[in-house]
Design an enzyme around this catalytic site. Structure first.
Site, PDB file in Angstrom:
ATOM      1  N   GLU A 256     -78.756   5.675 -12.606  1.00 50.26           N
ATOM      2  CA  GLU A 256     -77.907   5.075 -11.823  1.00 50.26           C
ATOM      3  C   GLU A 256     -78.189   5.774 -10.100  1.00 50.26           C
ATOM      4  OE1 GLU A 256     -73.698   5.428 -11.511  1.00 50.26           O
ATOM      5  OE2 GLU A 256     -73.327   3.445 -10.941  1.00 50.26           O
TER       6      GLU A 256
ATOM      7  N   LYS B  39     -55.247  10.103  -6.784  1.00 54.09           N
ATOM      8  CA  LYS B  39     -55.927  10.793  -5.846  1.00 54.09           C
ATOM      9  C   LYS B  39     -57.165   9.837  -5.372  1.00 54.09           C
ATOM     10  CE  LYS B  39     -59.626  13.601  -6.569  1.00 54.09           C
ATOM     11  NZ  LYS B  39     -60.303  13.337  -5.234  1.00 54.09           N
TER      12      LYS B  39
ATOM     13  N   GLY C 166     -65.295   5.814 -11.411  1.00 56.12           N
ATOM     14  CA  GLY C 166     -65.948   6.971 -10.914  1.00 56.12           C
ATOM     15  C   GLY C 166     -67.414   6.903 -11.784  1.00 56.12           C
TER      16      GLY C 166
ATOM     17  N   THR D 107     -70.141   8.179 -14.737  1.00 56.62           N
ATOM     18  CA  THR D 107     -70.092   8.095 -16.296  1.00 56.62           C
ATOM     19  C   THR D 107     -69.788   9.712 -16.780  1.00 56.62           C
ATOM     20  OG1 THR D 107     -71.574   6.242 -16.433  1.00 56.62           O
ATOM     21  CG2 THR D 107     -71.088   7.827 -18.282  1.00 56.62           C
ATOM     22  N   ALA D 108     -70.262  10.679 -16.040  1.00 53.52           N
ATOM     23  CA  ALA D 108     -70.228  11.917 -16.423  1.00 53.52           C
ATOM     24  C   ALA D 108     -68.778  12.440 -16.503  1.00 53.52           C
ATOM     25  CB  ALA D 108     -71.118  12.947 -15.677  1.00 53.52           C
ATOM     26  N   THR D 109     -68.150  11.967 -15.093  1.00 53.79           N
ATOM     27  CA  THR D 109     -66.866  12.342 -14.852  1.00 53.79           C
ATOM     28  C   THR D 109     -65.960  11.828 -16.054  1.00 53.79           C
ATOM     29  OG1 THR D 109     -67.361  12.381 -12.581  1.00 53.79           O
ATOM     30  CG2 THR D 109     -65.214  12.715 -13.118  1.00 53.79           C
TER      31      THR D 109
HETATM   32  P1  NDP Z   1     -66.937  10.663  -9.207  1.00 54.47           P
HETATM   33  O1  NDP Z   1     -66.956  10.575 -10.732  1.00 54.47           O
HETATM   34  O2  NDP Z   1     -67.713  11.890  -8.795  1.00 54.47           O
HETATM   35  O3  NDP Z   1     -65.587  10.642  -8.722  1.00 54.47           O
HETATM   36  C1  NDP Z   1     -64.662   9.700  -8.748  1.00 54.47           C
HETATM   37  C2  NDP Z   1     -63.030  10.394  -8.595  1.00 54.47           C
HETATM   38  O4  NDP Z   1     -62.792  10.952  -9.577  1.00 54.47           O
HETATM   39  C3  NDP Z   1     -63.192  11.015  -7.277  1.00 54.47           C
HETATM   40  O5  NDP Z   1     -61.668  10.889  -6.793  1.00 54.47           O
HETATM   41  C4  NDP Z   1     -63.392  12.258  -7.623  1.00 54.47           C
HETATM   42  O6  NDP Z   1     -62.789  13.484  -6.722  1.00 54.47           O
HETATM   43  C5  NDP Z   1     -62.527  12.413  -8.919  1.00 54.47           C
HETATM   44  N1  NDP Z   1     -63.172  13.602  -9.721  1.00 54.47           N
HETATM   45  C6  NDP Z   1     -64.188  14.238  -9.837  1.00 54.47           C
HETATM   46  N2  NDP Z   1     -64.130  15.218 -10.932  1.00 54.47           N
HETATM   47  C7  NDP Z   1     -63.130  15.216 -11.493  1.00 54.47           C
HETATM   48  C8  NDP Z   1     -62.320  15.624 -12.600  1.00 54.47           C
HETATM   49  N3  NDP Z   1     -63.155  16.494 -13.228  1.00 54.47           N
HETATM   50  N4  NDP Z   1     -61.056  15.394 -13.052  1.00 54.47           N
HETATM   51  C9  NDP Z   1     -60.617  14.427 -12.340  1.00 54.47           C
HETATM   52  N5  NDP Z   1     -61.108  13.814 -11.190  1.00 54.47           N
HETATM   53  C10 NDP Z   1     -62.229  13.958 -10.862  1.00 54.47           C
HETATM   54  O7  NDP Z   1     -67.691   9.237  -8.819  1.00 54.47           O
HETATM   55  P2  NDP Z   1     -68.070   8.944  -7.163  1.00 54.47           P
HETATM   56  O8  NDP Z   1     -66.956   9.161  -6.350  1.00 54.47           O
HETATM   57  O9  NDP Z   1     -69.432   9.649  -6.979  1.00 54.47           O
HETATM   58  O10 NDP Z   1     -68.217   7.381  -7.319  1.00 54.47           O
HETATM   59  C11 NDP Z   1     -69.446   6.567  -7.762  1.00 54.47           C
HETATM   60  C12 NDP Z   1     -69.422   6.431  -9.229  1.00 54.47           C
HETATM   61  O11 NDP Z   1     -68.348   5.466  -9.274  1.00 54.47           O
HETATM   62  C13 NDP Z   1     -70.631   5.678  -9.419  1.00 54.47           C
HETATM   63  O12 NDP Z   1     -70.937   5.850 -10.751  1.00 54.47           O
HETATM   64  C14 NDP Z   1     -70.186   4.069  -9.641  1.00 54.47           C
HETATM   65  O13 NDP Z   1     -70.966   3.475 -10.471  1.00 54.47           O
HETATM   66  C15 NDP Z   1     -68.920   4.305 -10.222  1.00 54.47           C
HETATM   67  N6  NDP Z   1     -67.987   3.250  -9.751  1.00 54.47           N
HETATM   68  C16 NDP Z   1     -67.524   2.387 -10.991  1.00 54.47           C
HETATM   69  C17 NDP Z   1     -66.834   1.352 -10.599  1.00 54.47           C
HETATM   70  C18 NDP Z   1     -66.281   0.197 -11.803  1.00 54.47           C
HETATM   71  O14 NDP Z   1     -65.875  -0.583 -11.670  1.00 54.47           O
HETATM   72  N7  NDP Z   1     -66.976   0.621 -12.920  1.00 54.47           N
HETATM   73  C19 NDP Z   1     -66.664   0.855  -9.365  1.00 54.47           C
HETATM   74  C20 NDP Z   1     -67.186   1.485  -8.358  1.00 54.47           C
HETATM   75  C21 NDP Z   1     -67.584   3.001  -8.471  1.00 54.47           C
HETATM   76  P3  NDP Z   1     -63.593  13.766  -5.631  1.00 54.47           P
HETATM   77  O15 NDP Z   1     -64.398  12.569  -4.768  1.00 54.47           O
HETATM   78  O16 NDP Z   1     -62.817  14.520  -4.688  1.00 54.47           O
HETATM   79  O17 NDP Z   1     -64.786  14.714  -6.077  1.00 54.47           O
END
Ligand code: NDP
Length: 479
Positions: free
Chosen positions: A383, A173, A226, A228-230
């Site tokens: 962040e 996804k 994604g 940290t909370a997620t």
């Molecule tokens: P999110 O955690 O909001 O989302 C990441 C992905 O998870 C998206 O596809 C999102 O879907 C999905 N998602 C959200 N909630 C759930 C759930 N309950 N169960 C399963 N999947 C879920 O992050 P962001 O998209 O806002 O990305 C930004 C974050 O990613 C920042 O904190 C950044 O630091 C981190 N990041 C970390 C990297 C690393 O390598 N350590 C690299 C790049 C980014 P949807 O978007 O449809 O809500």
């Protein structure tokens, strides 16, 4: 544009026929719709992956290699289309999508297509016991890959490529905010001869589609990048099912500048490490600590350079800073600028929304530098994930080491110095998974990638990724 799910080699609408609007960050207008997929769509994707698994896991490494290389070549052939789509969907300058995002997605397939042919397992002779042990590295089965919006295709393929190279079948996804290049990837995979069901792409919301992948009892491993909370939530849901997890999470990375560095190189790179991709890279050096003896000079030079960056429409070749990814995200970033002021931060430049002619509703923000008084203030601890950095001076190595580590995250750190002893001492003590000395974001795909503390668990990249996407099974033969 109506985006569809890619399941079992076919493009299909969501079973519910419910759709979600997709916005263009450059002008704030709706320009497409994506499926609002439910548990039922995820189940269809799972079934396709399960059915494809026996044949794919038995496909020779040579054939897997050929298909992955072909995907990589087709991505390169379609560089312009993919870069335009990525820039339109995410708001990043097209120059960046062309130079970094899409080439890197192609490299991910090429790299893991080759890496799987070099992936060796161990054997041990048990001397004096007439026995030999060898380790099988078997694919896990059906795995889930979930990626964020900041580097859409780059991170999506960073997971998918090693997963399928290792013989797994995937339910993936992308972020609902940036679905298009993942959608286009379906066509490429088909054209490259990837068998139906090996890669299934389901679009939708994180809290429904994403969660359905995480909750699926037979999807045995989840690679997630994604917030940290997620990540914490996913870990909680997945733990009772004993799923394998790789969590690449948030970052709040220190950029530590000593007076003995190569100043000009440091200055140019610091502008990049602060504001590339509108500061929406988990690796951005958003906390800048500068040795007191060069602090005033650095401050003046940095502010001058940043004021020269052009905020503009992502499709213009001269644009340095494009649009932020979404309206809610822009609002969140701007709130932090208000918080900074309440915490006695001084906005040295930027801080305001930008109106780009003809695109007045786009999500543009000036690159912002905030001078802070206390390293524990919210803007230096939380962040922000936008074009906002903090700067403050330090006097000693011990002092800056303590400030660099006094944060809940631990993804990367950058150090600017020509002192070897200091380099060794500080790289040993900095709490981060990736340390750059006199550079930033120089990546070699063979190296392990990941964070410590709230920045995640596990490592991706190189053989680490192939280890994650396989189960080790030891076989002991007595002879
Ligand atoms: P999110 O955690 O909001 O989302 C990441 C992905 O998870 C998206 O596809 C999102 O879907 C999905 N998602 C959200 N909630 C759930 C759930 N309950 N169960 C399963 N999947 C879920 O992050 P962001 O998209 O806002 O990305 C930004 C974050 O990613 C920042 O904190 C950044 O630091 C981190 N990041 C970390 C990297 C690393 O390598 N350590 C690299 C790049 C980014 P949807 O978007 O449809 O809500």
């Amino acid at each position: 544009m109506k985006i569809k799910n890619y399941i079992n080699g076919q493009f299909s609408p969501p079973i519910s026929d419910e759709w979600i609007d997709n916005y263009c960050p450059a002008n704030g207008e709706v320009y497409g719709q994506i499926p609002n997929s439910s548990t039922k769509d995820v189940e269809e994707a799972y079934k396709a992956a399960k059915e494809a698994f026996p044949a794919w896991s038995n496909t020779t490494l040579e054939k897997r290699n050929r298909i992955l290389i072909k995907i990589s070549e087709l991505l390169e052939d379609n560089l312009q289309d993919f870069a335009e789509a990525e820039s339109k969907d995410n708001g990043k300058p097209i120059s960046l999508a062309k130079a970094v995002d899409i080439p890197r997605a192609a490299s991910n397939f090429r790299f893991f297509g080759n890496a799987i042919t070099q992936f060796a397992s161990e054997s041990h002779e048990s001397i004096g016991q007439n026995a030999i042990n060898y380790t099988l590295r078997q694919p896990i089965g059906v795995v889930g890959c979930i990626s964020p919006w900041n580097l859409p295709l780059y991170l999506f393929t960073w997971k998918i490529a090693p997963a399928i190279a290792a013989g797994n079948c995937v339910v993936a996804k992308p972020s609902e905010v940036t679905p298009i290049t993942a959608y286009l990837l379906g066509e490429i995979c088909k054209a490259a001869g990837l068998p139906n069901g090996v890669l299934n792409i389901v679009h939708g919301l994180g809290t429904t589609t994403g969660q359905a992948i995480v909750e699926h009892p037979d999807i045995k491993a989840i690679s997630f990048t994604g917030g940290t909370a997620t990540g914490a939530y996913i870990a909680k849901v997945a733990a009772p099912m004993f799923k394998k997890l790789s969590l690449e999470l948030g970052g709040k990375n220190p950029n530590i500048i000593f007076a003995d560095c190569d100043y000009q190189d440091m200055l140019e790179t610091t502008v990049r490490s602060s504001f590339s991709n509108q500061g929406q890279i988990c690796l951005c050096g958003s906390r800048i600590f500068v040795e007191a003896s060069i602090y005033d000079k650095f401050k003046a030079d940095f502010v001058q350079k940043v004021k020269g960056l052009k905020v503009g429409h992502p499709s213009e070749a001269t644009t340095n800073i494009g649009a932020l990814v979404s309206k809610p995200h822009l609002e969140k970033v701007m709130q932090y600028i208000d918080i900074a002021k309440e915490e006695d931060g001084i906005v040295l430049c930027g801080g305001k929304r930008v109106t780009v002619t003809d695109y007045e509703n786009g999500y543009y923000l000036e690159p912002t530098i905030i001078e802070i008084q206390n390293d524990q203030c919210s803007v230096n601890q939380e962040e922000i994930f936008g074009p906002v950095v903090t700067i403050m001076p330090f006097k000693t190595e011990d002092e800056v080491l303590e400030m660099a580590n006094k944060v809940k995250y631990g993804l990367s750190a950058t150090l600017w110095t020509n002192n070897l002893k200091r380099t060794m001492n500080m790289s040993n003590q900095l709490q981060a998974g990736i340390i750059w000395i006199n550079t930033w974001m120089l990546r070699d795909l063979r190296t392990p990638f990941g964070g410590v503390k709230a920045s995640g668990v596990g490592r991706e990249g190189g053989f680490e990724a192939l280890r994650f996407f396989t189960e080790a099974k030891n076989v002991c033969i007595k002879y």
